[in-house]
Design a protein around this motif. Structure first.
Motif, PDB file in Angstrom:
ATOM      1  N   VAL A   7      33.060  41.029  38.082  1.00  0.00           N
ATOM      2  CA  VAL A   7      33.652  40.261  39.169  1.00  0.00           C
ATOM      3  C   VAL A   7      34.864  41.058  39.632  1.00  0.00           C
ATOM      4  N   ILE A   8      34.970  41.285  40.929  1.00  0.00           N
ATOM      5  CA  ILE A   8      36.084  42.058  41.459  1.00  0.00           C
ATOM      6  C   ILE A   8      36.749  41.275  42.582  1.00  0.00           C
ATOM      7  N   ARG A   9      38.080  41.297  42.572  1.00  0.00           N
ATOM      8  CA  ARG A   9      38.817  40.585  43.615  1.00  0.00           C
ATOM      9  C   ARG A   9      40.148  41.264  43.848  1.00  0.00           C
ATOM     10  N   GLN A  10      40.740  40.951  44.975  1.00  0.00           N
ATOM     11  CA  GLN A  10      42.030  41.525  45.325  1.00  0.00           C
ATOM     12  C   GLN A  10      43.139  40.521  45.027  1.00  0.00           C
ATOM     13  N   ILE A  11      44.167  41.004  44.332  1.00  0.00           N
ATOM     14  CA  ILE A  11      45.314  40.178  43.973  1.00  0.00           C
ATOM     15  C   ILE A  11      46.580  40.974  44.279  1.00  0.00           C
ATOM     16  N   TRP A  15      43.260  45.726  43.434  1.00  0.00           N
ATOM     17  CA  TRP A  15      41.939  45.222  43.087  1.00  0.00           C
ATOM     18  C   TRP A  15      41.871  45.077  41.572  1.00  0.00           C
ATOM     19  N   GLN A  31      38.780  49.566  45.526  1.00  0.00           N
ATOM     20  CA  GLN A  31      37.671  49.041  44.729  1.00  0.00           C
ATOM     21  C   GLN A  31      37.047  50.145  43.876  1.00  0.00           C
ATOM     22  N   TYR A  69      39.560  33.534  39.008  1.00  0.00           N
ATOM     23  CA  TYR A  69      39.430  33.315  40.452  1.00  0.00           C
ATOM     24  C   TYR A  69      40.633  32.590  41.037  1.00  0.00           C
ATOM     25  N   LYS A  72      46.923  33.379  41.035  1.00  0.00           N
ATOM     26  CA  LYS A  72      47.712  33.877  42.160  1.00  0.00           C
ATOM     27  C   LYS A  72      48.960  34.517  41.591  1.00  0.00           C
TER      28      LYS A  72
END
Length: 75
Positions: A7-11, A15, A31, A69, A72
Motif C-alpha cells: 500500500v503506498i500513499r503520500q503523507i 511517499w 513513488q 490510511y 495525518k
C-alpha cells in the motif's frame, strides 16, 4: 521471486509504502524511490530472518492498515 502486497500513499510531501505481509515500511520523495527503499528493507529483513532464529514477522492487521490510511502528519 517473492511477491508482496504493498500500500503506498503520500503523507506530508513524502511517499510511504507499507508491505502488508511483514509490516516493513519504505519512504521517499517519489513513488519509485519509495518502492526501491521498501524492496531494500524487505531484502534486509529476509537476510536477518534467515540468519536469526528469534525474529518474528507478522502480516499487517486490518486495524493497522486502517490506522496507516488515516494517519495525518502534523504540519
Amino acid at each position: 521471486m517473492n511477491f508482496y502486497t504493498v500500500v503506498i500513499r503520500q503523507i506530508s510531501g513524502y511517499w510511504v509504502a507499507l508491505c502488508l505481509e511483514n509490516g516493513v515500511v519504505g519512504q521517499g520523495k517519489t513513488q519509485e524511490d519509495t518502492v526501491k527503499k521498501l524492496k531494500e528493507a524487505i531484502e534486509s529483513l529476509e537476510i536477518v530472518y534467515e540468519s536469526e532464529s528469534n525474529i518474528y514477522k507478522s502480516p499487517v492487521s486490518i486495524d493497522e492498515l486502517h490506522d496507516f490510511y488515516l494517519f495525518k502528519a502534523n504540519t
